[in-house]
Scaffold this active site. Structure first.
Site, PDB file in Angstrom:
ATOM      1  N   ARG A   1       0.888  -1.182   0.000  1.00  0.00           N
ATOM      2  CA  ARG A   1       0.000   0.000   0.000  1.00  0.00           C
ATOM      3  C   ARG A   1       0.911   1.213   0.000  1.00  0.00           C
ATOM      4  O   ARG A   1       1.745   1.380   0.894  1.00  0.00           O
ATOM      5  CB  ARG A   1      -0.900   0.001   1.237  1.00  0.00           C
ATOM      6  CG  ARG A   1      -1.594   1.334   1.414  1.00  0.00           C
ATOM      7  CD  ARG A   1      -2.732   1.304   2.394  1.00  0.00           C
ATOM      8  NE  ARG A   1      -3.903   0.690   1.795  1.00  0.00           N
ATOM      9  CZ  ARG A   1      -5.135   0.831   2.262  1.00  0.00           C
ATOM     10  NH1 ARG A   1      -5.353   1.547   3.337  1.00  0.00           N
ATOM     11  NH2 ARG A   1      -6.155   0.243   1.674  1.00  0.00           N
TER      12      ARG A   1
ATOM     13  N   HIS B   1      -7.197   1.316  -6.579  1.00  0.00           N
ATOM     14  CA  HIS B   1      -7.382   0.377  -5.467  1.00  0.00           C
ATOM     15  C   HIS B   1      -8.086  -0.855  -6.041  1.00  0.00           C
ATOM     16  O   HIS B   1      -9.271  -1.094  -5.790  1.00  0.00           O
ATOM     17  CB  HIS B   1      -8.237   1.047  -4.378  1.00  0.00           C
ATOM     18  CG  HIS B   1      -8.200   0.351  -3.059  1.00  0.00           C
ATOM     19  ND1 HIS B   1      -7.455  -0.789  -2.821  1.00  0.00           N
ATOM     20  CD2 HIS B   1      -8.845   0.616  -1.888  1.00  0.00           C
ATOM     21  CE1 HIS B   1      -7.635  -1.169  -1.562  1.00  0.00           C
ATOM     22  NE2 HIS B   1      -8.471  -0.339  -0.977  1.00  0.00           N
TER      23      HIS B   1
ATOM     24  N   GLN C   1     -10.141  -3.478  -3.928  1.00  0.00           N
ATOM     25  CA  GLN C   1     -11.438  -3.003  -3.459  1.00  0.00           C
ATOM     26  C   GLN C   1     -12.522  -3.271  -4.495  1.00  0.00           C
ATOM     27  O   GLN C   1     -13.629  -3.700  -4.183  1.00  0.00           O
ATOM     28  CB  GLN C   1     -11.353  -1.496  -3.162  1.00  0.00           C
ATOM     29  CG  GLN C   1     -12.640  -0.923  -2.627  1.00  0.00           C
ATOM     30  CD  GLN C   1     -13.008  -1.485  -1.265  1.00  0.00           C
ATOM     31  OE1 GLN C   1     -12.198  -1.455  -0.352  1.00  0.00           O
ATOM     32  NE2 GLN C   1     -14.202  -2.009  -1.127  1.00  0.00           N
TER      33      GLN C   1
ATOM     34  N   ASP D   1     -16.900   7.790  -1.956  1.00  0.00           N
ATOM     35  CA  ASP D   1     -15.702   7.552  -1.146  1.00  0.00           C
ATOM     36  C   ASP D   1     -15.384   8.866  -0.436  1.00  0.00           C
ATOM     37  O   ASP D   1     -15.953   9.919  -0.769  1.00  0.00           O
ATOM     38  CB  ASP D   1     -14.541   7.108  -2.059  1.00  0.00           C
ATOM     39  CG  ASP D   1     -13.270   6.789  -1.275  1.00  0.00           C
ATOM     40  OD1 ASP D   1     -13.376   6.445  -0.072  1.00  0.00           O
ATOM     41  OD2 ASP D   1     -12.164   6.892  -1.844  1.00  0.00           O
TER      42      ASP D   1
ATOM     43  N   CYS E   1     -16.341   1.891   0.161  1.00  0.00           N
ATOM     44  CA  CYS E   1     -15.164   1.064   0.440  1.00  0.00           C
ATOM     45  C   CYS E   1     -14.747   1.145   1.901  1.00  0.00           C
ATOM     46  O   CYS E   1     -14.062   0.262   2.390  1.00  0.00           O
ATOM     47  CB  CYS E   1     -14.020   1.479  -0.475  1.00  0.00           C
ATOM     48  SG  CYS E   1     -13.417   3.155  -0.180  1.00  0.00           S
TER      49      CYS E   1
ATOM     50  N   ARG F   1     -13.662  -8.320   0.898  1.00  0.00           N
ATOM     51  CA  ARG F   1     -12.235  -8.046   0.714  1.00  0.00           C
ATOM     52  C   ARG F   1     -11.425  -9.305   1.051  1.00  0.00           C
ATOM     53  O   ARG F   1     -10.481  -9.662   0.358  1.00  0.00           O
ATOM     54  CB  ARG F   1     -11.779  -6.880   1.613  1.00  0.00           C
ATOM     55  CG  ARG F   1     -12.333  -5.526   1.231  1.00  0.00           C
ATOM     56  CD  ARG F   1     -11.748  -5.024  -0.078  1.00  0.00           C
ATOM     57  NE  ARG F   1     -10.295  -4.988  -0.064  1.00  0.00           N
ATOM     58  CZ  ARG F   1      -9.565  -3.999   0.451  1.00  0.00           C
ATOM     59  NH1 ARG F   1     -10.154  -2.936   0.969  1.00  0.00           N
ATOM     60  NH2 ARG F   1      -8.247  -4.029   0.415  1.00  0.00           N
TER      61      ARG F   1
END
Ligand code: CP
Ligand code: NVA
Length: 308
Positions: A102, A129, A132, A223, A263, A291
């Site tokens: 990440r 991402h 996700q 988001d 998310c 996830r």
């Protein structure tokens, strides 16, 4: 050998294959069966940004697959003190079987991948991402919404919006994006998405108003307005995003039984109202749980590619 850095690198068939595998692995886990698909394999997990879901799901995931996860925060490893990424890649490649990172720039993932002799997985960058979005699409499929799908993304044209563009343009559904002026998705990503859409039949629409985007949508999503690394811009962003909160009046324009996905982490009173969040908590936390299953599938799939 394949890496998992962006959905741009994956075909529709490959994305669907990974999701089918995730569904299978989830079913097995739910019946108490944890098959050791990655027995004794070690996953190195480098975090240059905070995380709850990504960290826990990768660590639990690799454990359930019979392997082990190593949490490597840049606060603790030499990378954080200036050891080159390419050296870190070559060292880890000699010791672990897979790496997850990440990080900030997507180019850091690309650089690591260039020097890595083991598969690399993105756990989020400033641009994408992808993990996700696999979990999101898996959740949409589980809720039976994947046919003639219309998704509305309202908010910041960030890594999540860019990833929706990749998913929609590869799978071939309708995606409508509404952002304030100046917060549009990455222009290169958009260009790629329009290109992929020609093949898949996806419809990609940029809408000026959130109300336009959500009209009759099957899925509404958003988001945070302030992604990791943008904390100093919070005041300006909150002002610029006025009118972009997904609340009951916005949701009322979508299909009656529309899903709302996020998310997470969610900031109530900013990108989503508390009422909308709580009314849709079932699908939001299904999404969070997925996830785990989707990531297990990606790890198993990448390991299989290495053997082929
Ligand atoms: N959605 C997501 O990636 O959450 P974390 O930042 O907690 O990992
Ligand atoms: N756009 C958010 C996603 C967090 C999972 C961020 O990058 O901080």
């Amino acid at each position: 050998m394949r890496h998992f850095l962006t959905l741009r690198d994956f075909s529709k068939d490959e994305i669907l294959e990974i999701i089918s595998l995730a569904v299978k692995i989830k079913k097995e886990a739910k019946s108490g069966e944890f098959k050791p698909y990655l027995k004794d394999k070690v996953l190195g997990m480098i975090f240059e940004k905070s995380s709850t879901r990504t960290r826990v799901s990768f660590e639990v995931g690799i454990h359930q697959l019979g392997g082990k996860g190593l949490f490597l925060s840049t606060d603790d490893i030499q990378l954080g003190r200036g050891e080159p990424l390419k050296d870190t890649a070559r060292v880890l490649s000699r010791m672990v079987d897979m790496v997850m990172i990440r990080t900030f720039g997507q180019e850091r993932l690309e650089e690591f991948a260039k020097y890595s002799t083991v598969p690399l997985i993105s756990g989020l960058s400033d641009t994408y991402h992808p993990m996700q979005l696999l979990a999101d699409y898996m959740t949409i499929c589980e809720h039976g919404k994947n046919k003639d799908l219309i998704v509305a993304y309202v908010g910041d044209g960030n890594n999540i919006a860019n990833s929706w563009l990749m998913l929609a343009s590869k799978i071939g559904f309708e995606l409508r994006i509404s952002t304030p002026k100046g917060y549009e998705p990455n222009q290169d990503v958009l260009k790629n998405a329009y290109e992929f859409a020609k093949k898949s039949g996806a419809k990609i629409l940029m809408c000026q108003k959130p109300q336009e985007a959500v009209k009759n949508a099957d899925v509404v999503t958003t988001d945070t307005w302030v992604s990791m690394g943008q904390e100093s811009e919070k005041k300006r962003r909150v002002k610029d995003f006025e009118g972009f909160m997904v609340d009951d009046t916005i949701m009322a324009l979508a299909q009656k039984d529309a899903m709302f996905l996020h998310c997470l982490p969610a900031y109530r009173g900013y990108e989503v109202s508390d009422e909308v969040f709580e009314a849709h908590e079932k699908e939001i936390f299904d999404e969070a749980e997925n996830r785990l299953h989707a990531q297990k599938a990606v790890m198993v799939w990448l390991d299989k590619q290495r053997k082929n």
